[in-house]
Design a protein around this motif. Structure first.
Motif, PDB file in Angstrom:
ATOM      1  N   LYS A  17       0.837  -1.196   0.000  1.00 37.72           N
ATOM      2  CA  LYS A  17       0.000   0.000   0.000  1.00 37.72           C
ATOM      3  C   LYS A  17       0.874   1.249   0.000  1.00 37.72           C
ATOM      4  O   LYS A  17       1.928   1.293   0.635  1.00 37.72           O
ATOM      5  N   MET A  18       0.405   2.279  -0.717  1.00 38.86           N
ATOM      6  CA  MET A  18       1.201   3.489  -0.860  1.00 38.86           C
ATOM      7  C   MET A  18       1.480   4.139   0.493  1.00 38.86           C
ATOM      8  O   MET A  18       2.574   4.670   0.718  1.00 38.86           O
ATOM      9  N   ALA A  19       0.498   4.102   1.392  1.00 34.19           N
ATOM     10  CA  ALA A  19       0.712   4.710   2.705  1.00 34.19           C
ATOM     11  C   ALA A  19       1.866   4.029   3.442  1.00 34.19           C
ATOM     12  O   ALA A  19       2.696   4.696   4.080  1.00 34.19           O
ATOM     13  N   ASN A  20       1.933   2.694   3.354  1.00 30.87           N
ATOM     14  CA  ASN A  20       3.022   1.972   4.008  1.00 30.87           C
ATOM     15  C   ASN A  20       4.349   2.170   3.288  1.00 30.87           C
ATOM     16  O   ASN A  20       5.413   2.197   3.924  1.00 30.87           O
ATOM     17  N   ILE A  21       4.295   2.303   1.970  1.00 30.39           N
ATOM     18  CA  ILE A  21       5.529   2.579   1.210  1.00 30.39           C
ATOM     19  C   ILE A  21       6.111   3.928   1.616  1.00 30.39           C
ATOM     20  O   ILE A  21       7.330   4.073   1.782  1.00 30.39           O
ATOM     21  N   TYR A  22       5.233   4.932   1.803  1.00 32.82           N
ATOM     22  CA  TYR A  22       5.706   6.236   2.273  1.00 32.82           C
ATOM     23  C   TYR A  22       6.386   6.107   3.639  1.00 32.82           C
ATOM     24  O   TYR A  22       7.423   6.746   3.899  1.00 32.82           O
ATOM     25  N   GLY A  23       5.806   5.279   4.504  1.00 34.29           N
ATOM     26  CA  GLY A  23       6.413   5.088   5.825  1.00 34.29           C
ATOM     27  C   GLY A  23       7.762   4.401   5.761  1.00 34.29           C
ATOM     28  O   GLY A  23       8.685   4.765   6.500  1.00 34.29           O
ATOM     29  N   ILE A  24       7.889   3.410   4.866  1.00 34.50           N
ATOM     30  CA  ILE A  24       9.174   2.718   4.725  1.00 34.50           C
ATOM     31  C   ILE A  24      10.245   3.665   4.196  1.00 34.50           C
ATOM     32  O   ILE A  24      11.396   3.662   4.662  1.00 34.50           O
ATOM     33  N   ILE A  25       9.880   4.507   3.226  1.00 39.35           N
ATOM     34  CA  ILE A  25      10.850   5.477   2.691  1.00 39.35           C
ATOM     35  C   ILE A  25      11.256   6.471   3.782  1.00 39.35           C
ATOM     36  O   ILE A  25      12.442   6.827   3.913  1.00 39.35           O
ATOM     37  N   ALA A  26      10.266   6.914   4.573  1.00 39.01           N
ATOM     38  CA  ALA A  26      10.581   7.841   5.667  1.00 39.01           C
ATOM     39  C   ALA A  26      11.524   7.198   6.672  1.00 39.01           C
ATOM     40  O   ALA A  26      12.452   7.839   7.189  1.00 39.01           O
ATOM     41  N   MET A  27      11.311   5.901   6.948  1.00 39.02           N
ATOM     42  CA  MET A  27      12.191   5.194   7.871  1.00 39.02           C
ATOM     43  C   MET A  27      13.605   5.095   7.309  1.00 39.02           C
ATOM     44  O   MET A  27      14.597   5.257   8.040  1.00 39.02           O
ATOM     45  N   ALA A  28      13.718   4.854   6.023  1.00 38.54           N
ATOM     46  CA  ALA A  28      15.041   4.796   5.387  1.00 38.54           C
ATOM     47  C   ALA A  28      15.751   6.150   5.484  1.00 38.54           C
ATOM     48  O   ALA A  28      16.963   6.215   5.725  1.00 38.54           O
ATOM     49  N   LEU A  29      14.986   7.228   5.320  1.00 36.89           N
ATOM     50  CA  LEU A  29      15.580   8.567   5.439  1.00 36.89           C
ATOM     51  C   LEU A  29      16.006   8.845   6.873  1.00 36.89           C
ATOM     52  O   LEU A  29      17.042   9.484   7.116  1.00 36.89           O
ATOM     53  N   PHE A  30      15.214   8.374   7.845  1.00 34.22           N
ATOM     54  CA  PHE A  30      15.609   8.518   9.249  1.00 34.22           C
ATOM     55  C   PHE A  30      16.938   7.815   9.518  1.00 34.22           C
ATOM     56  O   PHE A  30      17.823   8.352  10.207  1.00 34.22           O
ATOM     57  N   LEU A  31      17.065   6.594   8.980  1.00 29.83           N
ATOM     58  CA  LEU A  31      18.318   5.866   9.163  1.00 29.83           C
ATOM     59  C   LEU A  31      19.477   6.575   8.481  1.00 29.83           C
ATOM     60  O   LEU A  31      20.598   6.610   9.014  1.00 29.83           O
ATOM     61  N   SER A  72      16.557  15.423   3.727  1.00 25.43           N
ATOM     62  CA  SER A  72      15.807  14.309   4.301  1.00 25.43           C
ATOM     63  C   SER A  72      14.741  14.799   5.281  1.00 25.43           C
ATOM     64  O   SER A  72      13.665  14.194   5.397  1.00 25.43           O
ATOM     65  N   THR A  73      15.027  15.875   5.985  1.00 27.72           N
ATOM     66  CA  THR A  73      14.032  16.421   6.918  1.00 27.72           C
ATOM     67  C   THR A  73      12.789  16.883   6.180  1.00 27.72           C
ATOM     68  O   THR A  73      11.650  16.593   6.590  1.00 27.72           O
ATOM     69  N   TRP A  74      12.986  17.620   5.093  1.00 25.26           N
ATOM     70  CA  TRP A  74      11.843  18.063   4.294  1.00 25.26           C
ATOM     71  C   TRP A  74      11.046  16.871   3.762  1.00 25.26           C
ATOM     72  O   TRP A  74       9.809  16.853   3.802  1.00 25.26           O
ATOM     73  N   LEU A  75      11.744  15.870   3.247  1.00 28.04           N
ATOM     74  CA  LEU A  75      11.063  14.721   2.655  1.00 28.04           C
ATOM     75  C   LEU A  75      10.294  13.918   3.703  1.00 28.04           C
ATOM     76  O   LEU A  75       9.172  13.460   3.447  1.00 28.04           O
ATOM     77  N   THR A  76      10.877  13.741   4.897  1.00 30.12           N
ATOM     78  CA  THR A  76      10.179  12.967   5.927  1.00 30.12           C
ATOM     79  C   THR A  76       8.917  13.680   6.399  1.00 30.12           C
ATOM     80  O   THR A  76       7.912  13.031   6.712  1.00 30.12           O
ATOM     81  N   VAL A  77       8.950  15.011   6.459  1.00 33.57           N
ATOM     82  CA  VAL A  77       7.752  15.761   6.850  1.00 33.57           C
ATOM     83  C   VAL A  77       6.614  15.487   5.866  1.00 33.57           C
ATOM     84  O   VAL A  77       5.455  15.265   6.266  1.00 33.57           O
ATOM     85  N   ILE A  78       6.938  15.475   4.579  1.00 32.55           N
ATOM     86  CA  ILE A  78       5.906  15.234   3.559  1.00 32.55           C
ATOM     87  C   ILE A  78       5.461  13.779   3.563  1.00 32.55           C
ATOM     88  O   ILE A  78       4.259  13.471   3.495  1.00 32.55           O
ATOM     89  N   LEU A  79       6.413  12.854   3.649  1.00 30.55           N
ATOM     90  CA  LEU A  79       6.074  11.432   3.602  1.00 30.55           C
ATOM     91  C   LEU A  79       5.251  11.001   4.816  1.00 30.55           C
ATOM     92  O   LEU A  79       4.307  10.208   4.684  1.00 30.55           O
ATOM     93  N   LEU A  80       5.591  11.505   5.998  1.00 29.64           N
ATOM     94  CA  LEU A  80       4.844  11.133   7.191  1.00 29.64           C
ATOM     95  C   LEU A  80       3.413  11.666   7.154  1.00 29.64           C
ATOM     96  O   LEU A  80       2.509  11.072   7.747  1.00 29.64           O
ATOM     97  N   HIS A  81       3.211  12.775   6.450  1.00 33.02           N
ATOM     98  CA  HIS A  81       1.852  13.306   6.320  1.00 33.02           C
ATOM     99  C   HIS A  81       0.945  12.319   5.577  1.00 33.02           C
ATOM    100  O   HIS A  81      -0.226  12.140   5.946  1.00 33.02           O
ATOM    101  N   PHE A  82       1.477  11.665   4.559  1.00 30.63           N
ATOM    102  CA  PHE A  82       0.683  10.707   3.778  1.00 30.63           C
ATOM    103  C   PHE A  82       0.709   9.293   4.380  1.00 30.63           C
ATOM    104  O   PHE A  82      -0.102   8.452   3.998  1.00 30.63           O
ATOM    105  N   HIS A  83       1.632   9.058   5.314  1.00 31.18           N
ATOM    106  CA  HIS A  83       1.722   7.725   5.912  1.00 31.18           C
ATOM    107  C   HIS A  83       0.836   7.577   7.142  1.00 31.18           C
ATOM    108  O   HIS A  83       0.230   6.510   7.348  1.00 31.18           O
ATOM    109  N   ALA A  84       0.764   8.603   7.960  1.00 29.08           N
ATOM    110  CA  ALA A  84       0.098   8.484   9.262  1.00 29.08           C
ATOM    111  C   ALA A  84      -1.397   8.262   9.104  1.00 29.08           C
ATOM    112  O   ALA A  84      -2.050   8.869   8.253  1.00 29.08           O
ATOM    113  N   ARG A  85      -1.919   7.372   9.947  1.00 28.75           N
ATOM    114  CA  ARG A  85      -3.353   7.100  10.015  1.00 28.75           C
ATOM    115  C   ARG A  85      -3.748   6.952  11.483  1.00 28.75           C
ATOM    116  O   ARG A  85      -3.182   6.083  12.174  1.00 28.75           O
ATOM    117  N   PRO A  86      -4.675   7.809  11.981  1.00 24.73           N
ATOM    118  CA  PRO A  86      -5.391   8.893  11.290  1.00 24.73           C
ATOM    119  C   PRO A  86      -4.453  10.046  10.898  1.00 24.73           C
ATOM    120  O   PRO A  86      -3.303  10.064  11.323  1.00 24.73           O
TER     121      PRO A  86
END
Length: 724
Positions: A193-207, A232-246
């Motif tokens: 799912k795209m939401a989970n893919i965004y979270g995985i990419i954000a996690m990779a950027l955190f690492l 990476s900070t800018w990208l994680t802010v955007i990716l986490l917005h589309f990953h988080a539920r709710p």
């Protein structure tokens, strides 16, 4: 044997208890209640962190310099913790990084596990949500300058680092446990799912941020670290917005607002300038440019600017306006100077003469003991006590008839300390020089210890014209890295009463030798350390004889050149141990000397103690450059301003330095100076120490050692550090 079996049985029962209380996937709770708890506790974590950073931290910065708080902290540091050897000798007690790690681990763990009912899925979801909730406070800590009152943004860097590490750890555990849960439920297909893919990419950027933030990488590859960190900070802010539920619209809004505001502030406070670079030594360069090129006028000494390279390509300039690869440099000039001076360490960011650079700032320092007098106070004729209306009080400025005229000077500041001990290393001398000048002008007794690795760095002092009395220079090594500059600290936990009767106290301390002996014995760092007094013509400090085993090179000073401008124009001019007759003679001599037109002291000559091998190396160096093979005089002898003491070796902080902090200056214009009666009452001693500040700037090792010295003595401590 029975004891061993009992011990094993105890460990088994303890392990069973831990396993039974560990959260697992077999404790499901109602789904609506689970989402409600996830949002509630992540929000509480956000509110707690925000209150801690925005309210508690500035509040502590405001009240910590006060005398009431100082008395409490002094008692805890000097009398309680230092008296407990097992606490004081523990490296964890002095390790500030461990304190940060422990505090934020406890805070985040509490909000992660509180009322989770042992449900591991609930805990896992909270880990991800809390990581998102901590992003706004994390970005707020990177604001330059900090919008918080009484807070310097440099002091927030350690807090930013440890919160970010906790966020990365929480996010990593959230990802690992969630994948394990999906594997257990045979639902790994949900990872597509795209939401989970965004979270995985954000996690990779955190690492990626975590790996590039390692000390060795960020020090050697600062440019790579900063670009990766910022993008990476800018990208994680955007990716986490589309990953988080709710959804997290408010967190995303705060994150974007903080990032954009930093860009706007930087653009509005950046100017271009053309610099002039003056080579001082192989390790130091003096940079100059007009003060009119600054976006903000400096108010206090010790402020700094951030400099970046000006690129002719507009695309690079546009990119660097959003990804600011800037380097901080402290102003070595006074706030009133028309030319800005910077002492720069030669490194991977060379500054070239007649080249164009971007300058952002000035960023003002946080000096709790100094403030600038307001305009209305400058023109106010006097400050009267309320009781003076009835003829019962005294005018506060009556003790100094020159106060009104001196307060109109641009170098006049409101200073509430009487003694300052500064320890700086390498290029950090840029922070100490203007501060020393202003403190001495305002009547503060200053002692400056400068540790340098290259004796040719002393040529820098010839570019500054003021009174250098009270300055000690230590040449630690002729080669090496500036970051390796350190200062020693002698610790002795046997606080036995000790005072050497053979010590001849300094001029400002001589009349109180008997009363001070008990005071020094109580506060002494150790025993069997024979103290000796330096020449009273210097600055009246008590030093340990032969503690370094180095050669002391003190330039010869002609008494006719002893024009002390700091004393002549000091606010506390009359607070001196000189008699009135000597004062009149001094003033007459000063006036006669000024009439000759030569207003500065003659320089002193010091000779470098080098070995035969070093002489051969210098000879080969001259031969390779095409110059005469003989060693030139300038390589072995240096001209420096008079009044400076030069040593070859590493300085040591100890009981003699603490004794210097206890000294008092007496007001000889009054018949009885009660402030000079050093009694053994605890409240009087603490009040004296409350007006003493220890300052450190430069390499981390030097700052840490100086902090230990100040902490053990219960003194005020201020540090100036730009290390990441």
């Amino acid at each position: 044997m029975m004891a061993v079996d009992g011990y094993k049985a105890f460990l088994e029962r303890l392990w069973d208890w831990i396993c039974s209380h560990m959260p697992g996937f077999d404790h499901p709770i109602v789904v609506p209640l689970g989402k409600e708890y996830i949002v509630k506790y992540s929000r509480r974590c956000f509110l707690f962190t925000t209150v801690f950073i925005c309210i508690l931290l500035p509040l502590w910065n405001s009240i910590s310099p006060t005398k009431r708080v100082f008395k409490v902290t002094h008692y805890l540091k000097h009398n309680v913790f230092r008296s407990q050897k097992w606490i004081h000798r523990s490296p964890l007690y002095h390790n500030q990084s461990f304190h940060q790690f422990l505090f934020w681990t406890v805070v985040v763990s509490f909000f992660t596990f509180c009322n989770s009912y042992g449900d591991l899925l609930q805990v896992t979801k909270r880990m991800g949500r809390i990581s998102v909730a901590l992003m706004p406070p994390l970005l707020f800590l990177t604001s330059r300058p900090s919008p918080l009152p009484e807070t310097l943004y440099l002091t927030l860097i350690p807090l930013h680092k440890w919160i970010s590490r906790v966020v990365v750890l929480e996010s990593l555990l959230h990802t690992i446990i969630y994948i394990r849960y999906m594997a257990r439920k045979n639902t790994l297909f949900k990872l597509k799912k795209m939401a989970n893919i965004y979270g995985i990419i954000a996690m990779a950027l955190f690492l990626l941020i975590g790996i590039t933030s390692l000390k060795k990488i960020r020090r050697k590859q600062f440019r790579v670290f900063y670009i990766v960190h910022y993008i990476s900070t800018w990208l994680t802010v955007i990716l986490l917005h589309f990953h988080a539920r709710p959804g997290i619209p408010y967190y995303t809004l705060l994150n974007c607002t903080l990032l954009i505001s930093q860009v706007v502030y930087r653009v509005l406070h950046t100017r271009s300038t053309i610099i002039t670079a003056i080579s001082i030594s192989p390790s130091l360069t003096l940079i100059e440019f007009p003060a009119t090129d600054l976006a903000k006028k400096p108010i206090l000494p010790g402020g700094h600017v951030r400099i970046s390279k000006y690129h002719k390509n507009w695309i690079k300039r546009w990119f660097l306006s959003f990804v600011p690869i800037q380097h901080p440099f402290t102003l070595a000039s006074l706030p009133t100077d028309l030319t800005v001076r910077l002492v720069v360490r030669n490194g991977r960011f060379p500054l070239i003469s007649n080249e164009k650079y971007y300058v952002t700032g000035v960023f003002k320092p946080r000096l709790t003991f100094m403030s600038k007098t307001e305009l209305q106070d400058l023109v106010r004729p006097s400050r009267k006590s309320p009781l003076s209306i009835f003829g019962l009080g005294k005018n506060k400025s009556s003790s100094n008839p020159h106060r009104n005229s001196l307060s109109l000077s641009p170098l006049s500041f409101d200073v509430n300390v009487r003694r300052v001990l500064m320890c700086v290393g390498g290029s950090a001398i840029s922070f100490a020089l203007p501060l020393m000048r202003i403190l001495k002008f305002n009547g503060v007794n200053v002692r400056l210890i400068w540790v340098s690795r290259d004796i040719t760095d002393l040529k820098l002092l010839n570019h500054f014209k003021f009174n250098f009395d009270g300055m000690e220079i230590y040449i630690s090594n002729l080669s090496g890295n500036e970051e390796e500059i350190e200062i020693d600290y002698i610790e002795n936990y046997d606080d036995n009463e000790y005072f050497d009767e053979n010590v001849v106290p300094s001029s400002s301390f001589r009349s109180q030798a008997n009363d001070t002996s008990t005071l020094l014995s109580k506060y002494s760092y150790g025993n069997n350390n024979h103290l000796d007094s330096l020449n009273s013509n210097n600055y009246g400090s008590i030093r340990r004889q032969g503690s370094l085993g180095c050669i002391r090179s003190v330039g010869q000073v002609d008494p006719k050149d002893e024009v002390d401008f700091t004393h002549e124009f000091s606010v506390r001019k009359h607070r001196s141990t000189r008699s009135q007759e000597n004062l009149n003679t001094y003033s007459t001599h000063t006036s006669a000397f000024l009439s000759d037109g030569n207003i500065f002291r003659k320089p002193s000559i010091i000779e470098t103690p080098i070995s035969d091998d070093q002489k051969i190396a210098l000879t080969k160096k001259k031969s390779n450059t095409g110059k005469p093979g003989d060693v030139e005089v300038s390589d072995l002898k240096l001209k420096i301003p008079s009044g400076i003491q030069v040593c070859f070796g590493r300085p040591t902080l100890g009981d003699s330095d603490y004794a210097w902090c206890l000294e008092r200056e007496c007001d000889m214009t009054s018949e009885i100076d009660l402030s000079c009666r050093l009694t053994n009452q605890a409240n009087t001693e603490v009040d004296d120490l409350a007006q003493v500040v220890v300052i450190a700037a430069g390499p981390p090792g030097l700052i840490e050692t100086t902090r230990r010295f100040a902490t053990d003595g219960g003194l005020h401590f201020h540090q100036e550090a730009y290390s990441l």
